[in-house]
Design a protein around this motif. Structure first.
Motif, short mmCIF file in Angstrom:
data_model
loop_
_atom_site.label_atom_id
_atom_site.label_comp_id
_atom_site.label_asym_id
_atom_site.label_seq_id
_atom_site.Cartn_x
_atom_site.Cartn_y
_atom_site.Cartn_z
N THR A 170 0.84 -1.18 0.00
CA THR A 170 0.00 0.00 0.00
C THR A 170 0.88 1.24 0.00
O THR A 170 1.85 1.31 0.74
N CYS A 171 0.50 2.18 -0.80
CA CYS A 171 1.26 3.43 -0.89
C CYS A 171 0.77 4.43 0.16
O CYS A 171 -0.39 4.42 0.54
N GLY A 172 1.65 5.29 0.59
CA GLY A 172 1.30 6.33 1.57
C GLY A 172 0.61 7.51 0.91
O GLY A 172 0.36 7.52 -0.31
N ASP A 173 0.28 8.52 1.74
CA ASP A 173 -0.37 9.73 1.25
C ASP A 173 0.44 10.37 0.13
O ASP A 173 1.66 10.41 0.17
N ALA A 221 -1.06 -0.26 -11.59
CA ALA A 221 -2.06 -1.33 -11.59
C ALA A 221 -1.41 -2.68 -11.32
O ALA A 221 -0.44 -3.06 -11.96
N GLY A 222 -1.94 -3.39 -10.32
CA GLY A 222 -1.48 -4.73 -10.02
C GLY A 222 -0.24 -4.81 -9.14
O GLY A 222 0.08 -5.86 -8.63
N SER A 223 0.47 -3.72 -8.94
CA SER A 223 1.68 -3.76 -8.13
C SER A 223 1.35 -3.74 -6.65
O SER A 223 0.48 -3.01 -6.20
N LYS A 224 2.06 -4.56 -5.89
CA LYS A 224 1.86 -4.61 -4.44
C LYS A 224 3.14 -4.22 -3.71
O LYS A 224 3.22 -4.33 -2.49
N LEU A 225 4.12 -3.75 -4.43
CA LEU A 225 5.39 -3.37 -3.83
C LEU A 225 5.40 -1.86 -3.53
O LEU A 225 5.06 -1.05 -4.39
N SER A 226 5.80 -1.52 -2.32
CA SER A 226 5.86 -0.10 -1.97
C SER A 226 6.92 0.62 -2.80
O SER A 226 6.82 1.82 -3.02
#
Length: 189
Positions: free
Chosen positions: A1-4, A10-15
Motif C-alpha cells: 500500500t502506498c502512503g499519502d 495497476a497490479g503492483s503490491k510493492l511499496s
C-alpha cells in the motif's frame, strides 16, 4: 500500500513501485498526471480534481472539498496552523516568530521574515525610533508608527511641537486638551 500523496501502478503490491501524485497537496489519486486527485491533504481542498491550498492564516482537515472548509487560525500571527485551537500554529507570518506553537509578535521597532522560529530572528527596523511595524530593515519600509509620529511614504516622521498622534496614525493633530489644561494651570508640560 502506498502512503499519502502516492499511487501504485495497476497490479503492483510493492511499496517501491509507488509513484507521487501529480499535484501538490494530493492525498489520493488513481494514477499519474495533474487534475486527478480524489482527496487532499490537510490545508488543501479539492476543486476539479486539483488540490487548492487554503489562504495564509487558514487551515482545513484532510479530505476537504470546498473553499469554505478553510477556517481561520485562532492566532492572528499564524501563517499555517493545525487546528482552530490556540497554540496550534505551525508557521508564522512576517513580524512574528514561533514560540511553542504560538506566534509571538516582534517587539515594536523590529521585524522578522515569515516562518521565523525564534525571537533572535527579530531585527531592528531602519528607523527604530519612530517605526512601530516595518516590512524589513530597508529605508521606507515602515507600515505603522509609534505615538507622536506619522507615516509618510513608508517613513515615520515626528509630529511638530504642540501636535500629537496615536500609534498607527497617518496625521498629527493639535493637542487642544493639553493646551486647554495648561491654560488652567492644572499641570505644566
Amino acid at each position: 500500500t502506498c502512503g499519502d500523496g502516492k499511487y501504485s501502478a495497476a497490479g503492483s503490491k510493492l511499496s517501491s513501485d509507488c509513484q507521487a501524485c501529480g499535484d501538490a497537496g494530493c492525498k489520493t489519486c488513481p494514477g499519474s498526471g495533474t487534475g486527478v486527485c480524489t482527496a487532499c491533504l490537510a490545508d488543501y481542498y479539492l476543486s476539479g480534481g486539483k488540490c487548492v491550498k487554503c489562504a495564509d492564516g487558514k487551515y482545513s482537515a484532510a479530505g476537504s472539498t470546498k473553499s469554505t472548509d478553510c477556517k481561520a487560525c485562532a492566532d492572528l500571527g499564524c501563517k499555517t496552523c493545525s487546528s482552530s485551537g490556540t497554540k496550534s500554529c505551525t508557521k508564522c507570518k512576517a513580524n512574528f516568530y514561533l514560540n511553542v506553537n504560538l506566534c509571538t509578535a516582534c517587539p515594536d521597532g523590529q521585524y522578522s521574515p515569515a516562518e521565523s522560529i525564534s525571537s533572535a530572528a527579530c531585527q531592528n527596523c531602519n528607523d527604530p525610533t519612530g517605526c512601530k511595524v516595518c516590512n524589513g530593515g530597508d529605508a521606507k519600509k515602515c507600515t505603522s508608527c509609534k505615538a507622536n509620529y506619522y507615516l509618510s511614504g513608508g517613513e515615520c516622521k515626528a509630529c511638530d511641537a504642540g501636535k500629537y498622534s496615536l500609534a498607527g496614525a497617518a496625521v498629527c493633530l493639535c493637542n487642544l486638551l493639553i493646551e486647554f489644561l495648561s491654560g488652567l494651570n492644572l499641570f505644566r508640560l
